[in-house]
Enzyme design. Structure first.
Site, PDB file in Angstrom:
ATOM      1  N   GLY A 270       0.862  -1.185   0.000  1.00 37.52           N
ATOM      2  CA  GLY A 270       0.000   0.000   0.000  1.00 37.52           C
ATOM      3  C   GLY A 270       0.893   1.227   0.000  1.00 37.52           C
TER       4      GLY A 270
ATOM      5  N   GLY B 121      -0.091   4.332  -0.273  1.00 39.75           N
ATOM      6  CA  GLY B 121      -0.928   5.507  -0.023  1.00 39.75           C
ATOM      7  C   GLY B 121      -0.326   6.369   1.075  1.00 39.75           C
TER       8      GLY B 121
ATOM      9  N   VAL C 110      -0.440   6.279   4.497  1.00 44.25           N
ATOM     10  CA  VAL C 110       0.275   5.629   5.612  1.00 44.25           C
ATOM     11  C   VAL C 110       1.518   4.907   5.083  1.00 44.25           C
ATOM     12  CG1 VAL C 110       0.151   3.925   7.463  1.00 44.25           C
ATOM     13  CG2 VAL C 110      -1.839   5.347   6.981  1.00 44.25           C
ATOM     14  N   GLY C 111       1.365   4.198   3.967  1.00 46.53           N
ATOM     15  CA  GLY C 111       2.477   3.409   3.432  1.00 46.53           C
ATOM     16  C   GLY C 111       3.651   4.285   3.020  1.00 46.53           C
TER      17      GLY C 111
ATOM     18  N   ASP D 135       1.973  -1.624  -4.562  1.00 43.01           N
ATOM     19  CA  ASP D 135       0.571  -1.191  -4.614  1.00 43.01           C
ATOM     20  C   ASP D 135      -0.037  -1.788  -5.885  1.00 43.01           C
ATOM     21  OD1 ASP D 135      -0.816   1.549  -3.103  1.00 43.01           O
ATOM     22  OD2 ASP D 135      -1.830   0.761  -4.884  1.00 43.01           O
TER      23      ASP D 135
ATOM     24  N   ARG E 181     -14.576   2.476  11.505  1.00 38.48           N
ATOM     25  CA  ARG E 181     -13.551   1.571  10.975  1.00 38.48           C
ATOM     26  C   ARG E 181     -14.193   0.261  10.515  1.00 38.48           C
ATOM     27  NH1 ARG E 181     -11.303   3.941  15.601  1.00 38.48           N
ATOM     28  NH2 ARG E 181      -9.395   5.128  15.228  1.00 38.48           N
TER      29      ARG E 181
ATOM     30  N   ASN F 233     -11.809  -4.501   2.939  1.00 31.01           N
ATOM     31  CA  ASN F 233     -10.418  -4.631   3.381  1.00 31.01           C
ATOM     32  C   ASN F 233     -10.054  -6.076   3.720  1.00 31.01           C
ATOM     33  OD1 ASN F 233     -10.010  -1.980   2.884  1.00 31.01           O
ATOM     34  ND2 ASN F 233      -9.739  -1.333   5.012  1.00 31.01           N
TER      35      ASN F 233
ATOM     36  N   ASN G 172      -7.513  -1.203   8.457  1.00 30.41           N
ATOM     37  CA  ASN G 172      -8.660  -1.276   9.374  1.00 30.41           C
ATOM     38  C   ASN G 172      -9.797  -2.120   8.812  1.00 30.41           C
ATOM     39  OD1 ASN G 172      -8.177   0.198  11.796  1.00 30.41           O
ATOM     40  ND2 ASN G 172      -8.109   2.081  10.601  1.00 30.41           N
TER      41      ASN G 172
ATOM     42  N   HIS H 156      -8.973  -1.586  18.418  1.00 28.78           N
ATOM     43  CA  HIS H 156      -8.767  -0.238  17.872  1.00 28.78           C
ATOM     44  C   HIS H 156     -10.083   0.261  17.290  1.00 28.78           C
ATOM     45  CE1 HIS H 156      -6.651   3.105  16.187  1.00 28.78           C
ATOM     46  NE2 HIS H 156      -6.863   2.753  14.944  1.00 28.78           N
TER      47      HIS H 156
HETATM   48  N1  LIG Z   1      -4.152   0.857  12.584  1.00 28.53           N
HETATM   49  C1  LIG Z   1      -4.195   2.161  12.612  1.00 28.53           C
HETATM   50  O1  LIG Z   1      -4.026   2.765  13.658  1.00 28.53           O
HETATM   51  C2  LIG Z   1      -4.437   2.924  11.335  1.00 28.53           C
HETATM   52  C3  LIG Z   1      -4.103   4.287  11.249  1.00 28.53           C
HETATM   53  C4  LIG Z   1      -4.298   4.943  10.040  1.00 28.53           C
HETATM   54  C5  LIG Z   1      -4.827   4.252   8.939  1.00 28.53           C
HETATM   55  N2  LIG Z   1      -5.158   2.946   9.075  1.00 28.53           N
HETATM   56  C6  LIG Z   1      -5.689   2.173   7.949  1.00 28.53           C
HETATM   57  O2  LIG Z   1      -4.620   1.951   7.029  1.00 28.53           O
HETATM   58  C7  LIG Z   1      -5.170   1.767   5.728  1.00 28.53           C
HETATM   59  C8  LIG Z   1      -4.438   2.681   4.744  1.00 28.53           C
HETATM   60  O3  LIG Z   1      -4.697   4.032   5.034  1.00 28.53           O
HETATM   61  P1  LIG Z   1      -4.139   5.187   4.056  1.00 28.53           P
HETATM   62  O4  LIG Z   1      -4.495   6.462   4.678  1.00 28.53           O
HETATM   63  O5  LIG Z   1      -2.724   4.901   3.673  1.00 28.53           O
HETATM   64  O6  LIG Z   1      -5.061   4.943   2.770  1.00 28.53           O
HETATM   65  P2  LIG Z   1      -4.722   5.345   1.258  1.00 28.53           P
HETATM   66  O7  LIG Z   1      -5.995   5.259   0.513  1.00 28.53           O
HETATM   67  O8  LIG Z   1      -3.940   6.598   1.215  1.00 28.53           O
HETATM   68  O9  LIG Z   1      -3.763   4.160   0.763  1.00 28.53           O
HETATM   69  C9  LIG Z   1      -4.182   2.838   0.628  1.00 28.53           C
HETATM   70  C10 LIG Z   1      -3.416   2.244  -0.532  1.00 28.53           C
HETATM   71  O10 LIG Z   1      -3.725   0.834  -0.601  1.00 28.53           O
HETATM   72  C11 LIG Z   1      -3.682   0.496  -1.964  1.00 28.53           C
HETATM   73  N3  LIG Z   1      -4.314  -0.794  -2.220  1.00 28.53           N
HETATM   74  C12 LIG Z   1      -5.624  -1.106  -2.296  1.00 28.53           C
HETATM   75  N4  LIG Z   1      -5.775  -2.409  -2.601  1.00 28.53           N
HETATM   76  C13 LIG Z   1      -4.532  -2.932  -2.691  1.00 28.53           C
HETATM   77  C14 LIG Z   1      -4.022  -4.224  -2.975  1.00 28.53           C
HETATM   78  N5  LIG Z   1      -4.838  -5.256  -3.213  1.00 28.53           N
HETATM   79  N6  LIG Z   1      -2.687  -4.395  -3.016  1.00 28.53           N
HETATM   80  C15 LIG Z   1      -1.844  -3.365  -2.771  1.00 28.53           C
HETATM   81  N7  LIG Z   1      -2.266  -2.117  -2.500  1.00 28.53           N
HETATM   82  C16 LIG Z   1      -3.597  -1.908  -2.472  1.00 28.53           C
HETATM   83  C17 LIG Z   1      -4.391   1.663  -2.647  1.00 28.53           C
HETATM   84  O11 LIG Z   1      -4.137   1.686  -4.048  1.00 28.53           O
HETATM   85  C18 LIG Z   1      -3.808   2.849  -1.901  1.00 28.53           C
HETATM   86  O12 LIG Z   1      -2.653   3.368  -2.550  1.00 28.53           O
HETATM   87  C19 LIG Z   1      -6.674   2.057   5.860  1.00 28.53           C
HETATM   88  O13 LIG Z   1      -7.384   0.840   5.988  1.00 28.53           O
HETATM   89  C20 LIG Z   1      -6.765   2.857   7.145  1.00 28.53           C
HETATM   90  O14 LIG Z   1      -8.030   2.746   7.749  1.00 28.53           O
HETATM   91  C21 LIG Z   1      -4.965   2.282  10.242  1.00 28.53           C
END
Ligand SMILES: NC(=O)c1ccc[n+]([C@@H]2O[C@H](COP(=O)([O-])OP(=O)(O)OC[C@H]3O[C@@H](n4cnc5c(N)ncnc54)[C@H](O)[C@@H]3O)[C@@H](O)[C@H]2O)c1
Length: 308
Positions: free
Chosen positions: A9, A11, A13-14, A33, A88, A95, A120, A175
C-alpha cells in the site's frame, strides 16, 4: 547487511512509513501497490531524497511481489481508509479481501518475515493476516495502541502544559470506539494523571482519545491520519530490528491472557527480534476488565462476520 522492509500500500500511511524508515536509515524499502506508477513514482522520489537526507537506503516501487522477496518485515497498509461518517468497521468486507490477497502474496515471497498489519478494522485484519499467512503468533501483530497512546499523551500535554516526553499512556483493547484508555496507568513523570487532573478533564481526554481517528477524518474529509500512524509503525520496527525488548501496546494474539482466547486485541507486548516476545499482563479493576471484555466482544463480532 541492511534489513529489507516491504510496505504494502503506497498511499498516505504506506508512503509516510517508507519515508520515516529511510530517514532513520532503518531499512531498504520496497513499496508495492495495485496502482501502476504510484509506488514507482513515490519510491523514486524517496530514493532521490537520499542525497539530501544523507541516507543510503534503497527504495523501490513495484506492482510485482517478486521484488518483495526475502523481506525481513512486511507492513500491510493496503485497503480503503475511512471517509467522514464511516466507522472503521464499515471497511470490513472490502479490506478483508484486500488484506487476504496481499498477505498470501507477501507470505509466499517472504516466508520468514514479521508482519505488522495496519489496515482497518485493525484487529480483524491482523486476525486475517495471521490465519492466511500461517505464521507463528509472535510474528504477526497490529499497530494501533501506540497511536492511541500518542493521541492521549498529546491531549494530556496540552491540558497540563508539560512536555510530551514526560508522558506515558496506556490504552488497551480493540482499535475501535470501544478502546480502553486507562488513566490509572497513564503518567506524567511517573505520577498517575488521576493525581494531576480532575475527573471531568480526564473523562474528556479519554473521550477525545477514543474519537481521535474520527476527529482527523472529519477534518481531512478525504482520508484518515497518517503522520502519527506511520511514526507508530516505525517505533515498532525499530524495537524489533534493534531487539530493544520494548513494551509497546500492540494487537497480539491472546491465548487466555486477560481471560481472552483466540483473538487479536491490543495489549502491552514486549517487542524484540522475535517479534512479540511476551504479553504483559496487569491487574485491572472490575470496570476496566468489563470495558476490555466489551472491546474484545466487538472484535469477536467482526472476526465472526469474515469467518477467520
Ligand atoms: N491501525 C491504525 O491505527 C491505522 C491508522 C491509520 C490508517 N489505518 C488504515 O490503514 C489503511 C491505509 O490508510 P491510508 O491512509 O494509507 O489509505 P490510502 O488510501 O492513502 O492508501 C491505501 C493504498 O492501498 C492500496 N491498495 C488497495 N488495494 C490494494 C491491494 N490489493 N494491493 C496493494 N495495495 C492496495 C491503494 O491503491 C492505496 O494506494 C486504511 O485501511 C486505514 O483505515 C490504520
Amino acid at each position: 547487511m541492511r534489513k529489507k522492509v516491504t510496505v504494502v500500500g503506497a498511499g498516505n500511511v504506506g508512503a509516510t512509513t517508507a519515508q520515516r524508515l529511510v530517514d532513520k536509515g532503518l531499512a531498504d524499502v520496497v513499496l508495492i501497490d495495485i496502482l501502476e506508477g504510484i509506488p514507482q513514482g513515490k519510491g523514486l522520489d524517496l530514493l532521490e531524497s537520499g542525497p539530501i537526507g544523507s541516507y543510503d537506503c534503497h527504495v523501490a516501487g513495484t506492482n510485482d511481489y517478486k521484488d518483495t522477496a526475502n523481506s525481513d518485515l512486511v507492513v500491510i497498509t493496503a485497503g480503503l481508509a475511512r471517509k467522514p461518517g464511516m466507522s472503521r468497521d464499515d471497511l470490513l468486507k472490502t479490506n478483508f479481501e484486500i488484506v487476504k490477497s496481499v498477505t498470501e502474496q507477501a507470505a509466499k515471497y517472504s516466508p520468514n518475515s514479521i508482519l505488522i498489519v495496519v489496515s482497518n478494522p485493525l484487529d480483524a485484519m491482523v486476525q486475517t493476516a495471521y490465519k492466511v499467512s500461517g505464521f507463528s503468533k509472535n510474528k504477526v501483530m497490529g499497530m494501533a495502541g501506540i497511536l492511541d497512546c500518542a493521541r492521549m499523551a498529546a491531549f494530556i500535554a496540552m491540558e497540563l502544559k508539560v512536555s510530551v516526553e514526560n508522558i506515558s499512556c496506556f490504552v488497551l483493547g480493540g482499535h475501535g470506539d470501544s478502546m480502553v484508555p486507562l488513566p490509572r496507568y497513564s503518567t506524567v513523570s511517573g505520577i498517575p494523571i488521576t493525581e494531576l487532573m480532575p475527573k471531568d478533564k480526564i473523562d474528556a481526554i479519554v473521550k477525545r482519545t477514543q474519537g481521535g481517528g474520527a476527529e482527523i477524518v472529519s477534518l481531512l474529509k478525504t482520508g484518515s491520519a497518517y503522520y502519527a500512524p506511520s511514526g507508530a509503525i516505525v517505533e515498532m520496527i525499530e524495537a524489533i530490528f534493534h531487539d530493544k525488548k520494548k513494551i509497546l501496546p500492540c494487537a497480539a494474539l491472546l491465548e487466555g491472557e486477560y481471560g481472552i482466547n483466540g483473538l487479536f486485541v491490543g495489549v502491552p507486548a514486549k517487542l524484540g527480534a522475535r517479534g512479540v516476545e511476551e504479553i504483559v499482563q496487569i491487574k485491572l479493576t472490575p470496570e476496566e476488565d468489563a470495558a476490555l471484555k466489551k472491546s474484545a466482544a466487538a472484535v469477536k463480532e467482526l472476526v465472526g462476520i469474515i469467518g477467520v
